[in-house]
Design an enzyme around this catalytic site. Structure first.
Site, PDB file in Angstrom:
ATOM      1  N   SER A  90       2.563   8.500  -8.180  1.00  0.00           N
ATOM      2  CA  SER A  90       1.237   8.486  -8.451  1.00  0.00           C
ATOM      3  C   SER A  90       0.725   6.802  -8.410  1.00  0.00           C
ATOM      4  CB  SER A  90       0.535   8.860  -9.561  1.00  0.00           C
ATOM      5  OG  SER A  90      -0.775   8.283 -10.039  1.00  0.00           O
ATOM      6  N   GLY A  91       0.073   6.437  -7.540  1.00  0.00           N
ATOM      7  CA  GLY A  91      -0.361   4.974  -7.462  1.00  0.00           C
ATOM      8  C   GLY A  91      -1.111   4.344  -8.498  1.00  0.00           C
ATOM      9  N   SER A  92      -2.236   5.168  -9.366  1.00  0.00           N
ATOM     10  CA  SER A  92      -2.765   4.576 -10.451  1.00  0.00           C
ATOM     11  C   SER A  92      -1.684   4.533 -11.519  1.00  0.00           C
ATOM     12  CB  SER A  92      -4.180   5.432 -10.757  1.00  0.00           C
ATOM     13  OG  SER A  92      -3.604   6.823 -11.169  1.00  0.00           O
ATOM     14  N   ASP A 251     -10.692  11.973  -9.463  1.00  0.00           N
ATOM     15  CA  ASP A 251     -10.059  10.902  -9.669  1.00  0.00           C
ATOM     16  C   ASP A 251     -11.111   9.793 -10.064  1.00  0.00           C
ATOM     17  OD1 ASP A 251      -8.301   8.659 -10.134  1.00  0.00           O
ATOM     18  OD2 ASP A 251      -6.901   9.349  -8.807  1.00  0.00           O
ATOM     19  N   GLY A 256      -4.098   5.951  -5.285  1.00  0.00           N
ATOM     20  CA  GLY A 256      -3.067   5.032  -4.409  1.00  0.00           C
ATOM     21  C   GLY A 256      -2.579   6.063  -3.658  1.00  0.00           C
ATOM     22  N   THR A 257      -1.774   7.049  -4.096  1.00  0.00           N
ATOM     23  CA  THR A 257      -1.166   8.132  -3.140  1.00  0.00           C
ATOM     24  C   THR A 257      -2.319   8.601  -1.972  1.00  0.00           C
ATOM     25  OG1 THR A 257      -1.507   9.924  -4.681  1.00  0.00           O
ATOM     26  CG2 THR A 257       0.613   8.656  -4.524  1.00  0.00           C
TER      27      THR A 257
END
Length: 342
Positions: A90-92, A251, A256-257
């Protein structure tokens, strides 16, 4: 105070999306790899329910568990717990974890730049943090290999008829759809409708298209990403998105993903190449600054290595406890805030 356990948590958000980090009180789960450990957490559900269910959590919350890395190149591993999934990456949450590690001193901060390697379940990521005055001000993540899976696929969705979508992987799996093509706007007052429609589209994509990662056993589509048309300024692409997260929320960050998956689709269509930049903008107007680092091959599949850059802020610390007589030790869910029938 009477309690049978104490879990130490640092609360954080990345560009609006909550990504709390467990820093103590939970032993690493069994598993030879961080991937195996994440699968154990997903199957067992005890910790997931404890931290994500009410009264301690809620559908808006993601929680990350720090674990010792399995790969000697990494300084820390972590497992991501989202409302419906225990995902590869997960980006965040990566940005939250990196910020917490540095801001709390778990990993020593070096100003102006701290570099480290972290190990989520989906594979190693390289992190570069811009630091000043004891604060990690911006986190740059070199993400896992990302790829387009299907382009211009057609699916039937209840209430929408036939729609055209793309599917892609950016550390997690997405079905992407143009928001206007399904009569939607990406705006805060549309969040509930976007969430409900997105979950329906995700379900239809799983039933009619499916997904299988070429290098691990991730075998479903997790999210629906609504997109607005791209604009371009000074050679940089800009695009707004809204990602519907099961069981039914949007979100708050640009995801990010999701930005990685969108860049993989743009790369597959010839719209982006290594070195090109993309700015993803969220439903609340926060941004991730992204680019394509290079092209790679993933078990014979053409892929890219994306870079994601964003900010996170520590917003509190807390200790989660449970009284032995509490009838809701594992928490509970109600459909008013945790959709159950989408």
């Amino acid at each position: 105070m009477r309690t049978s356990r104490v879990v130490h948590v640092v609360s954080c958000h990345a560009e609006g999306e909550v990504g709390d980090v467990i820093v103590g009180g939970v032993a690493p789960p069994p598993g030879e790899t961080v991937w195996d450990q994440s699968r154990w957490i997903a199957r067992d559900e005890t910790l997931r329910n404890f931290v994500l269910n009410e009264p301690r959590g809620g559908v808006f919350r993601h929680v990350n568990l720090l674990v010792p890395p399995k790969d000697p190149r990494a300084q820390m591993g972590w497992i991501i717990m989202e409302p419906a999934d225990t995902p590869p990456m997960s980006g965040s949450n990566a940005i939250c974890v990196a910020t917490v590690l540095l801001d709390t001193g778990i990993i020593p901060m070096q100003e102006p730049i701290t570099r480290m390697v972290l190990e989520p379940p989906g594979g190693l990521i390289e992190v570069e943090a811009e630091c000043r005055g004891g604060k990690a001000e911006r986190i740059r993540v070199r993400n896992v290999p990302s790829f387009a899976d299907r382009l211009d696929a057609r699916i039937e969705v209840e209430g929408l008829g036939t729609i055209t979508v793309d599917t892609a992987y950016g550390g997690d799996s997405f079905v992407l759809v143009d928001a206007a093509s399904v009569g939607m706007r990406i705006a805060p007052d549309q969040a509930r409708d976007l969430a409900e429609m997105g979950v329906r589209i995700t379900r239809a994509a799983n039933e009619q298209l499916g997904f299988r990662h070429p290098a691990n056993d991730w075998s479903h589509i997790s999210f629906c990403q609504f997109t607005d048309p791209l604009s371009e300024r000074d050679g940089v692409l800009y695009g707004r998105n809204a990602v519907a997260i099961r069981p039914g929320k949007i979100d708050r960050s640009p995801t990010g993903t999701g930005c990685s998956a969108r860049m993989a689709v743009l790369h597959a269509r010839g719209r982006m190449k290594p070195g090109d930049r993309f700015v993803g903008r969220s439903i609340i107007d926060t941004e991730f600054h992204c680019s394509i680092a290079d092209e790679v091959e993933l078990n014979g599949k053409r892929a890219i290595r994306p870079i994601i850059s964003g900010r996170a802020w520590v917003i509190g610390t807390k200790q989660l406890m449970v009284d032995p007589d509490d009838p809701f030790q594992n928490g509970y869910r109600l459909s008013d805030t945790w959709p159950m029938d989408l």
